[in-house]
Scaffold this motif. Structure first.
Motif, PDB file in Angstrom:
ATOM      1  N   GLU A   1       0.765  -1.170  -0.087  1.00 42.65           N
ATOM      2  CA  GLU A   1       0.101   0.024  -0.123  1.00 42.65           C
ATOM      3  C   GLU A   1       0.941   1.175  -0.080  1.00 42.65           C
ATOM      4  OE1 GLU A   1      -3.920   1.678   2.194  1.00 42.65           O
ATOM      5  OE2 GLU A   1      -3.563  -0.290   2.452  1.00 42.65           O
TER       6      GLU A   1
ATOM      7  N   LEU B   1       1.565   2.666  -3.318  1.00 43.95           N
ATOM      8  CA  LEU B   1       0.366   3.371  -4.264  1.00 43.95           C
ATOM      9  C   LEU B   1       0.545   4.852  -4.076  1.00 43.95           C
ATOM     10  CD1 LEU B   1      -2.580   1.002  -3.072  1.00 43.95           C
ATOM     11  CD2 LEU B   1      -1.574   1.223  -5.386  1.00 43.95           C
TER      12      LEU B   1
ATOM     13  N   ALA C   1      -4.394   5.493  -2.234  1.00 50.09           N
ATOM     14  CA  ALA C   1      -4.498   4.797  -1.229  1.00 50.09           C
ATOM     15  C   ALA C   1      -5.426   5.622  -0.340  1.00 50.09           C
ATOM     16  CB  ALA C   1      -3.049   5.133  -0.563  1.00 50.09           C
TER      17      ALA C   1
ATOM     18  N   HIS D   1      -5.408  -1.673  -5.313  1.00 56.17           N
ATOM     19  CA  HIS D   1      -5.918  -1.040  -4.103  1.00 56.17           C
ATOM     20  C   HIS D   1      -7.350  -1.754  -3.654  1.00 56.17           C
ATOM     21  CE1 HIS D   1      -6.941   2.128  -1.230  1.00 56.17           C
ATOM     22  NE2 HIS D   1      -8.052   2.200  -1.597  1.00 56.17           N
TER      23      HIS D   1
ATOM     24  N   LYS E   1      -7.782  -3.766  -0.090  1.00 56.89           N
ATOM     25  CA  LYS E   1      -9.126  -3.367   0.766  1.00 56.89           C
ATOM     26  C   LYS E   1      -9.921  -4.897   0.995  1.00 56.89           C
ATOM     27  CE  LYS E   1      -8.869   1.059   1.328  1.00 56.89           C
ATOM     28  NZ  LYS E   1      -8.601   1.563   2.871  1.00 56.89           N
TER      29      LYS E   1
END
Length: 84
Positions: free
Chosen positions: A4, A7, A12, A53, A57
């Motif tokens: 992450e 990103l 993010a 992303h 998640k």
């Protein structure tokens, strides 16, 4: 989540729903084929980051899922779900 940090900050910071909505828009734009090649490449690259992303998640949400357990005495508790 080491990935992450790679990103872009704007991606993010997006919620899953917002990232997915933007990704869907990029897919539709590319499918129509009405963008210049440079724009299509940039859109594809952003789409790949949005996809990653969204996957992150979903993985985070999956880790938070718990299952409800009913004991023999009728009591209820929760435990981490056995996923996989």
């Amino acid at each position: 989540m080491a990935k992450e940090s790679t990103l872009p900050k704007d991606i993010a910071a997006l919620s899953f729903e917002d990232a997915l909505k933007e990704l869907e828009g990029i897919v539709q734009q590319l499918e129509r084929g009405q963008v210049k090649l440079d724009e299509a490449i940039s859109a594809y690259e952003r789409g790949a980051l949005l996809k990653r992303h969204c996957e992150q998640k979903l993985a985070e949400a999956k880790m938070k899922v718990e299952r409800i357990v009913f004991a023999a005495d009728g009591s209820v508790s929760s435990q981490p779900a056995e996923l996989g």
